[in-house]
Design a protein around this motif. Sequence first.
Motif, mmCIF file in Angstrom:
data_model
loop_
_atom_site.group_PDB
_atom_site.id
_atom_site.type_symbol
_atom_site.label_atom_id
_atom_site.label_comp_id
_atom_site.label_asym_id
_atom_site.label_seq_id
_atom_site.Cartn_x
_atom_site.Cartn_y
_atom_site.Cartn_z
ATOM 1 N N ALA A 1 -69.494 -13.981 28.818
ATOM 2 C CA ALA A 1 -70.204 -12.951 28.077
ATOM 3 C C ALA A 1 -69.253 -11.965 27.395
ATOM 4 C CB ALA A 1 -71.143 -12.192 29.013
ATOM 5 N N ASP A 2 -68.103 -11.712 28.007
ATOM 6 C CA ASP A 2 -67.203 -10.671 27.507
ATOM 7 C C ASP A 2 -66.180 -11.164 26.491
ATOM 8 O OD1 ASP A 2 -68.469 -8.779 29.013
ATOM 9 O OD2 ASP A 2 -66.997 -8.756 30.640
ATOM 10 N N LEU A 3 -65.995 -12.485 26.385
ATOM 11 C CA LEU A 3 -65.042 -13.011 25.410
ATOM 12 C C LEU A 3 -65.762 -13.446 24.133
ATOM 13 C CD1 LEU A 3 -62.629 -15.145 27.637
ATOM 14 C CD2 LEU A 3 -62.169 -12.940 26.532
ATOM 15 N N PRO A 4 -65.056 -13.403 23.001
ATOM 16 C CA PRO A 4 -65.682 -13.863 21.754
ATOM 17 C C PRO A 4 -66.139 -15.316 21.854
ATOM 18 C CG PRO A 4 -63.591 -12.741 21.326
ATOM 19 C CD PRO A 4 -63.668 -12.939 22.807
ATOM 20 N N GLY A 5 -67.169 -15.660 21.128
ATOM 21 C CA GLY A 5 -67.723 -17.002 21.178
ATOM 22 C C GLY A 5 -66.742 -18.087 20.809
ATOM 23 N N GLU A 6 -65.754 -17.761 19.975
ATOM 24 C CA GLU A 6 -64.791 -18.787 19.560
ATOM 25 C C GLU A 6 -63.780 -19.128 20.648
ATOM 26 O OE1 GLU A 6 -63.254 -14.849 17.728
ATOM 27 O OE2 GLU A 6 -65.175 -15.841 18.077
ATOM 28 N N VAL A 7 -63.729 -18.345 21.717
ATOM 29 C CA VAL A 7 -62.851 -18.669 22.847
ATOM 30 C C VAL A 7 -63.603 -19.614 23.778
ATOM 31 C CG1 VAL A 7 -61.588 -17.786 24.832
ATOM 32 C CG2 VAL A 7 -61.627 -16.474 22.701
ATOM 33 N N TYR A 8 -63.089 -20.821 23.931
ATOM 34 C CA TYR A 8 -63.741 -21.797 24.797
ATOM 35 C C TYR A 8 -63.497 -21.449 26.253
ATOM 36 C CZ TYR A 8 -64.607 -26.302 27.122
ATOM 37 O OH TYR A 8 -65.050 -27.301 27.965
ATOM 38 N N VAL A 9 -64.566 -21.366 27.029
ATOM 39 C CA VAL A 9 -64.489 -21.137 28.465
ATOM 40 C C VAL A 9 -64.879 -22.433 29.168
ATOM 41 C CG1 VAL A 9 -65.382 -19.835 30.434
ATOM 42 C CG2 VAL A 9 -64.984 -18.676 28.256
ATOM 43 N N ARG B 1 -56.821 -27.578 25.506
ATOM 44 C CA ARG B 1 -58.220 -27.711 25.928
ATOM 45 C C ARG B 1 -59.144 -26.836 25.082
ATOM 46 N NH1 ARG B 1 -60.026 -28.067 32.313
ATOM 47 N NH2 ARG B 1 -62.123 -28.920 31.980
ATOM 48 N N ILE B 2 -59.014 -26.980 23.774
ATOM 49 C CA ILE B 2 -59.870 -26.253 22.841
ATOM 50 C C ILE B 2 -60.648 -27.267 22.009
ATOM 51 C CG2 ILE B 2 -59.956 -24.688 20.891
ATOM 52 C CD1 ILE B 2 -57.480 -23.315 21.917
ATOM 53 N N PRO B 3 -61.965 -27.287 22.137
ATOM 54 C CA PRO B 3 -62.756 -28.247 21.345
ATOM 55 C C PRO B 3 -62.689 -27.949 19.859
ATOM 56 C CG PRO B 3 -64.036 -27.286 23.159
ATOM 57 C CD PRO B 3 -62.796 -26.473 23.018
ATOM 58 N N ALA B 4 -63.001 -28.975 19.083
ATOM 59 C CA ALA B 4 -62.975 -28.813 17.638
ATOM 60 C C ALA B 4 -64.050 -27.836 17.161
ATOM 61 C CB ALA B 4 -63.164 -30.163 16.954
ATOM 62 N N ARG B 5 -65.157 -27.745 17.921
ATOM 63 C CA ARG B 5 -66.222 -26.792 17.600
ATOM 64 C C ARG B 5 -66.239 -25.680 18.631
ATOM 65 N NH1 ARG B 5 -71.645 -29.922 17.431
ATOM 66 N NH2 ARG B 5 -70.683 -31.118 19.118
ATOM 67 N N PRO B 6 -66.512 -24.436 18.198
ATOM 68 C CA PRO B 6 -66.497 -23.308 19.138
ATOM 69 C C PRO B 6 -67.476 -23.481 20.291
ATOM 70 C CG PRO B 6 -66.554 -22.505 16.872
ATOM 71 C CD PRO B 6 -66.767 -23.994 16.822
ATOM 72 N N HIS B 7 -68.630 -24.083 20.031
ATOM 73 C CA HIS B 7 -69.643 -24.250 21.066
ATOM 74 C C HIS B 7 -69.889 -25.740 21.240
ATOM 75 C CE1 HIS B 7 -70.388 -19.967 21.075
ATOM 76 N NE2 HIS B 7 -70.444 -20.008 19.778
ATOM 77 N N PRO B 8 -69.045 -26.433 22.017
ATOM 78 C CA PRO B 8 -69.153 -27.879 22.150
ATOM 79 C C PRO B 8 -70.475 -28.310 22.772
ATOM 80 C CG PRO B 8 -67.744 -26.984 23.866
ATOM 81 C CD PRO B 8 -68.024 -25.866 22.908
ATOM 82 N N GLY B 9 -70.898 -29.510 22.408
ATOM 83 C CA GLY B 9 -72.088 -30.078 22.997
ATOM 84 C C GLY B 9 -73.357 -29.712 22.271
ATOM 85 N N VAL C 1 -63.721 -34.872 20.509
ATOM 86 C CA VAL C 1 -64.276 -33.584 20.948
ATOM 87 C C VAL C 1 -63.230 -32.483 20.863
ATOM 88 C CG1 VAL C 1 -65.282 -32.331 22.894
ATOM 89 C CG2 VAL C 1 -65.961 -34.705 22.453
ATOM 90 N N PHE C 2 -61.989 -32.790 21.295
ATOM 91 C CA PHE C 2 -60.919 -31.803 21.330
ATOM 92 C C PHE C 2 -59.925 -31.990 20.178
ATOM 93 C CE2 PHE C 2 -62.494 -31.763 25.662
ATOM 94 C CZ PHE C 2 -62.489 -30.412 25.969
ATOM 95 N N ALA C 3 -60.347 -32.566 19.105
ATOM 96 C CA ALA C 3 -59.453 -32.835 17.977
ATOM 97 C C ALA C 3 -58.722 -31.562 17.554
ATOM 98 C CB ALA C 3 -60.259 -33.390 16.801
ATOM 99 N N GLY C 4 -57.385 -31.637 17.548
ATOM 100 C CA GLY C 4 -56.568 -30.491 17.187
ATOM 101 C C GLY C 4 -56.266 -29.560 18.333
ATOM 102 N N GLY C 5 -56.906 -29.773 19.507
ATOM 103 C CA GLY C 5 -56.691 -28.869 20.622
ATOM 104 C C GLY C 5 -56.675 -29.565 21.957
ATOM 105 N N ILE C 6 -56.183 -30.801 21.984
ATOM 106 C CA ILE C 6 -56.226 -31.608 23.200
ATOM 107 C C ILE C 6 -55.404 -30.974 24.317
ATOM 108 C CG2 ILE C 6 -55.561 -33.837 24.200
ATOM 109 C CD1 ILE C 6 -56.161 -34.980 21.330
#
Length: 290
Positions: free
Chosen positions: A165-173, A282-290, A274-279
């Motif tokens: 909730a406290d981190l920006p949406g573009e940060v994958y948790v 551990r950063i998915p290619a889309r901010p909100h994967p799935g 899924v993680f293209a560019g961020g394997i």
Amino acid sequence: MRGPVGTSPGELTILYRGPLASCDYDCPYCPFAKRRDDRGRLARDRAALERFTAWVAGRDHPVSVLFTPWGEGLVRSWYRRAMVELSHLPHVRRVAIQTNFSCRPGWLAEADLDTLALWVTYHPGQVPYERFLGRCRDLVARGVRFSVGVVGLPEHLGQARRVRADLPGEVYVWVNAAEGVVYTDDEADAWTAIDPLFHHSRTPHRSAGLPCRTGDSVISVDGDGTVRRCHFVPAVLGNLYDGTFTPGARACPVAMCDCHIGYVHLETTGLYDVFAGGILERIPARPHPG
């Protein structure tokens, strides 16, 4: 601008783990909690890392590196220096490290942030929440590529929700399934609400005989330069420094793979897309994967 990790012919991705085994945290689920390395071991770790960094610097083909120390690397000056040095090499596509990020962030000002990235783990009970959140917000302000995750223990759920909730949406948790924990569907749904990719961690992946990039374009290297296909297969494939290692496609020899840094390289998971560019970070290619 450098190309995405894993897309260049002849590119080699290395998971490096030296002798370091000490950590400044004492997580009850970790065998290396509050372990102290003596001066001799620290000296060996430093020398091994400097040798590895020099080897990478001497390459003429694309290389990506993920440091996966048993302990905490970034509290040691030589890991921070290696990250900075490697980030500036034109043939290094990505340099990343698994870290609790307990160190001060000022050293990042010297790095090439187009190349450097961080895989950050939050350990509730080991660091005040506001301090950890402040470090993450500092990373956002600096423009550092990073992901943040937790171990999916029941007692961590509330804090994990708070981080999300406290981190920006573009940060994958992300959430790692806790070792030995069997999740009910309701429990899994709670973690999936935080990490839409949790299902990949919840259940081990069948791997025996299946095609995997490890041993070919991805290898594991220890402080002596010994090459294995990954951290989870003990068979030695040669040595990085004496020319005895030759990459080659090899089917996985173990029955199951239950760690992200292993199964992400299984071709059957499709996680390279899924993680293209961020394997490595551990950063998915889309901010909100799935």
